[in-house]
Design an enzyme around this catalytic site. Sequence first.
Site, short mmCIF file in Angstrom:
data_model
loop_
_atom_site.label_atom_id
_atom_site.label_comp_id
_atom_site.label_asym_id
_atom_site.label_seq_id
_atom_site.Cartn_x
_atom_site.Cartn_y
_atom_site.Cartn_z
N GLY A 44 32.49 -0.45 65.67
CA GLY A 44 31.89 0.18 66.77
C GLY A 44 30.99 -0.48 67.72
O GLY A 44 31.45 -0.96 68.51
N VAL A 45 29.68 -0.28 67.44
CA VAL A 45 28.52 -1.02 68.06
C VAL A 45 28.24 -2.17 67.35
O VAL A 45 28.05 -3.23 67.77
CB VAL A 45 27.61 -0.20 68.78
CG1 VAL A 45 26.46 -0.82 69.63
CG2 VAL A 45 28.28 1.18 69.46
N GLN A 46 27.61 -2.23 66.09
CA GLN A 46 27.15 -3.03 65.39
C GLN A 46 28.18 -3.67 64.71
O GLN A 46 27.81 -5.17 64.61
CB GLN A 46 26.12 -2.55 64.19
CG GLN A 46 24.82 -2.19 64.32
CD GLN A 46 23.94 -3.41 64.73
OE1 GLN A 46 23.96 -4.34 64.31
NE2 GLN A 46 23.11 -3.24 65.75
N ALA A 97 28.06 8.82 60.09
CA ALA A 97 28.92 10.16 59.33
C ALA A 97 30.09 9.47 58.62
O ALA A 97 30.71 10.11 57.75
CB ALA A 97 29.23 10.90 60.55
N HIS A 151 21.21 0.10 58.13
CA HIS A 151 20.41 1.29 58.20
C HIS A 151 20.05 2.09 56.84
O HIS A 151 20.90 1.94 55.80
CB HIS A 151 21.06 2.45 58.92
CG HIS A 151 20.27 3.42 59.57
ND1 HIS A 151 18.78 3.35 59.65
CD2 HIS A 151 20.57 4.57 60.35
CE1 HIS A 151 18.49 4.61 60.20
NE2 HIS A 151 19.52 5.23 60.68
N GLN A 175 30.46 6.92 57.30
CA GLN A 175 30.06 6.16 55.92
C GLN A 175 30.04 7.20 55.02
O GLN A 175 30.70 6.96 53.81
CB GLN A 175 28.72 5.68 55.93
CG GLN A 175 28.73 4.20 56.78
CD GLN A 175 27.28 3.76 56.43
OE1 GLN A 175 26.40 4.27 55.87
NE2 GLN A 175 26.63 2.87 57.69
N ASP A 178 12.79 4.13 61.97
CA ASP A 178 14.02 4.19 62.82
C ASP A 178 14.33 5.33 63.39
O ASP A 178 14.56 5.47 64.71
CB ASP A 178 15.30 3.68 62.14
CG ASP A 178 16.38 2.95 63.10
OD1 ASP A 178 16.33 2.10 63.65
OD2 ASP A 178 17.34 3.71 63.22
N SER A 204 -2.61 -2.80 90.97
CA SER A 204 -3.78 -2.53 91.79
C SER A 204 -5.05 -1.97 91.19
O SER A 204 -4.77 -1.52 89.90
CB SER A 204 -3.43 -1.87 93.05
OG SER A 204 -3.55 -0.44 92.36
N GLU A 261 10.39 1.88 89.26
CA GLU A 261 9.51 0.93 89.08
C GLU A 261 9.17 0.63 87.66
O GLU A 261 8.65 -0.68 87.39
CB GLU A 261 8.16 1.54 89.79
CG GLU A 261 6.89 0.74 89.88
CD GLU A 261 5.77 1.23 90.62
OE1 GLU A 261 5.80 2.15 91.38
OE2 GLU A 261 4.54 0.73 90.45
N1 LIG Z 1 24.52 1.23 67.32
C1 LIG Z 1 23.76 0.31 67.01
O1 LIG Z 1 23.55 -0.78 67.90
C2 LIG Z 1 22.85 0.23 65.68
C3 LIG Z 1 21.82 -0.71 65.76
C4 LIG Z 1 21.01 -0.54 64.39
C5 LIG Z 1 21.61 -0.20 63.24
N2 LIG Z 1 22.91 0.64 63.49
C6 LIG Z 1 23.51 1.03 62.20
O2 LIG Z 1 24.69 0.33 61.98
C7 LIG Z 1 25.79 1.00 61.47
C8 LIG Z 1 26.95 1.09 62.25
O3 LIG Z 1 26.46 2.00 63.38
P1 LIG Z 1 27.31 1.85 65.02
O4 LIG Z 1 26.41 2.50 65.95
O5 LIG Z 1 27.71 0.58 65.25
O6 LIG Z 1 28.46 2.76 64.61
P2 LIG Z 1 29.57 3.63 65.44
O7 LIG Z 1 29.73 2.72 66.50
O8 LIG Z 1 29.26 5.03 65.68
O9 LIG Z 1 30.56 3.23 64.21
C9 LIG Z 1 32.01 3.61 64.71
C10 LIG Z 1 32.94 2.88 63.80
O10 LIG Z 1 33.02 3.67 62.40
C11 LIG Z 1 34.39 3.96 62.34
N3 LIG Z 1 34.49 5.35 61.79
C12 LIG Z 1 33.67 6.37 62.10
N4 LIG Z 1 34.23 7.54 61.28
C13 LIG Z 1 35.15 6.98 60.41
C14 LIG Z 1 36.02 7.37 59.51
N5 LIG Z 1 35.83 8.86 59.09
N6 LIG Z 1 36.96 6.66 58.83
C15 LIG Z 1 37.09 5.43 59.32
N7 LIG Z 1 36.18 4.73 60.21
C16 LIG Z 1 35.54 5.49 60.75
C17 LIG Z 1 34.87 3.80 63.70
O11 LIG Z 1 36.41 4.06 63.86
P3 LIG Z 1 36.97 4.67 64.90
O12 LIG Z 1 36.82 4.10 66.15
O13 LIG Z 1 38.30 4.52 64.48
O14 LIG Z 1 36.52 6.14 64.86
C18 LIG Z 1 34.14 2.84 64.30
O15 LIG Z 1 34.88 1.58 63.69
C19 LIG Z 1 24.99 2.45 61.24
O16 LIG Z 1 24.30 2.62 59.79
C20 LIG Z 1 23.83 2.54 62.50
O17 LIG Z 1 22.86 3.39 61.65
C21 LIG Z 1 23.37 0.65 64.57
#
Ligand SMILES: NC(=O)c1ccc[n+]([C@@H]2O[C@H](COP(=O)([O-])OP(=O)(O)OC[C@H]3O[C@@H](n4cnc5c(N)ncnc54)[C@H](OP(=O)(O)O)[C@@H]3O)[C@@H](O)[C@H]2O)c1
Length: 348
Positions: free
Chosen positions: A39-41, A101, A124, A103, A208, A270, A248
């Site tokens: 996803g993002v991480q 979710a 996390h 996870q 967090d 200022s 700003e």
């Molecule tokens: N976002 C951040 O930058 C960030 C920063 C610090 C820590 N974290 C932590 O890093 C972890 C990942 O976060 P994230 O934001 O990267 O998550 P995210 O983008 O929401 O993760 C999406 C990923 O999870 C998969 N997924 C979701 N539901 C699923 C399911 N039921 N079965 C199989 N795959 C599933 C998605 O696959 P599909 O696309 O196929 O649904 C995708 O690969 C979390 O614990 C978060 O708290 C995140």
Amino acid sequence: MAKLNFGGVEENVVTRDEFPLEKARQTLKNETIAVLGYGVQGPGQALNLRDNGFKVIVGQRKNSKTWEKALKDGWVEGETLFSIEEACERGTILQFLLSDAGQISIWPTVKSYLSEGKTLYFSHGFGITYKEKTGIIPPDNVDVILVAPKGSGTSLRRMFQQGKGLNSSFAVFKDATGKARDKAVALGIGVGSGYLFETTFQKEVFSDLTGERGTLMGALAGILEAQYNILRKKGHSPSESFNETVEELTESLILLVAENGMDWMYANCSTTAQRGALDWRHKFRKAVEPVFEELYESVATGKEAQRSIDTNSQPDYREKLEEELKELRDSEMWQAGAQVRKLRPQNN
Ligand SMILES: NC(=O)c1ccc[n+]([C@@H]2O[C@H](COP(=O)([O-])OP(=O)(O)OC[C@H]3O[C@@H](n4cnc5c(N)ncnc54)[C@H](OP(=O)(O)O)[C@@H]3O)[C@@H](O)[C@H]2O)c1
């Protein structure tokens, strides 16, 4: 570890000086890191680890746009890109980077691949801390560790490419092999962190959730809206209200804070601005402190976690989220913002 002074308080932290990349590579030389979720991480960590010379594979469910994204980023099906199950089988360190979710729903599968000596890695503290709600209870014979970059995975990657690093916290929940701490630090260095500070799973998730609901996102949006609305009510134009509230801040002042701290930003404004800011900051702090108390309590009792789990595991979660984001985007303030951004000289 280095003992460094943070505003008068000594903390043990790890920098790249104490734990260079080469040592991280040595520590993990026999490990296959399986990044589960893209996803993002996932992309940020997987790509940085790969470019830093670690053995990395990605686990992602197929028939998903995210699978395509992984292919586009250069992961090769059957070589470095697998189904979640196969990546769990091949990996010795399982980086659990699905949405919180996601996870919960995939945990039974992941658990079944956690044989003795493997490592379960989180970014996390959510899943473990709220285990009564998530059901994520790892077996006793695996290491359970955390590295939580303090920023978006997108920034983690961009900053890595620019030769910078996001700071991360790290924690050990279970040390089954006696090597959990070294593995956590090595992974923290490997994903491209700036410096690493130690925490616990619980402290990580409490701070967090407070931070993102508070100053980083929730309070930030709320306070900007409040000021914008007052200015509009008093007859100021959208352009004037947006510039005095957001533009700003984001284009000028916050960059000075990032560079050298709040006093330095004040010193570069200022004398009229300085006087007013120094007086009013106390009033604002006192006004919002009770809200932060309420927020922390809501995090610590698990109420916030429950709400996230309940809403984010709904099948129409993404559509509902998009509706809420659309409402924000379509509001006068942020529409004014879109216009202001278009008018930035560099965008013309
Ligand atoms: N976002 C951040 O930058 C960030 C920063 C610090 C820590 N974290 C932590 O890093 C972890 C990942 O976060 P994230 O934001 O990267 O998550 P995210 O983008 O929401 O993760 C999406 C990923 O999870 C998969 N997924 C979701 N539901 C699923 C399911 N039921 N079965 C199989 N795959 C599933 C998605 O696959 P599909 O696309 O196929 O649904 C995708 O690969 C979390 O614990 C978060 O708290 C995140």
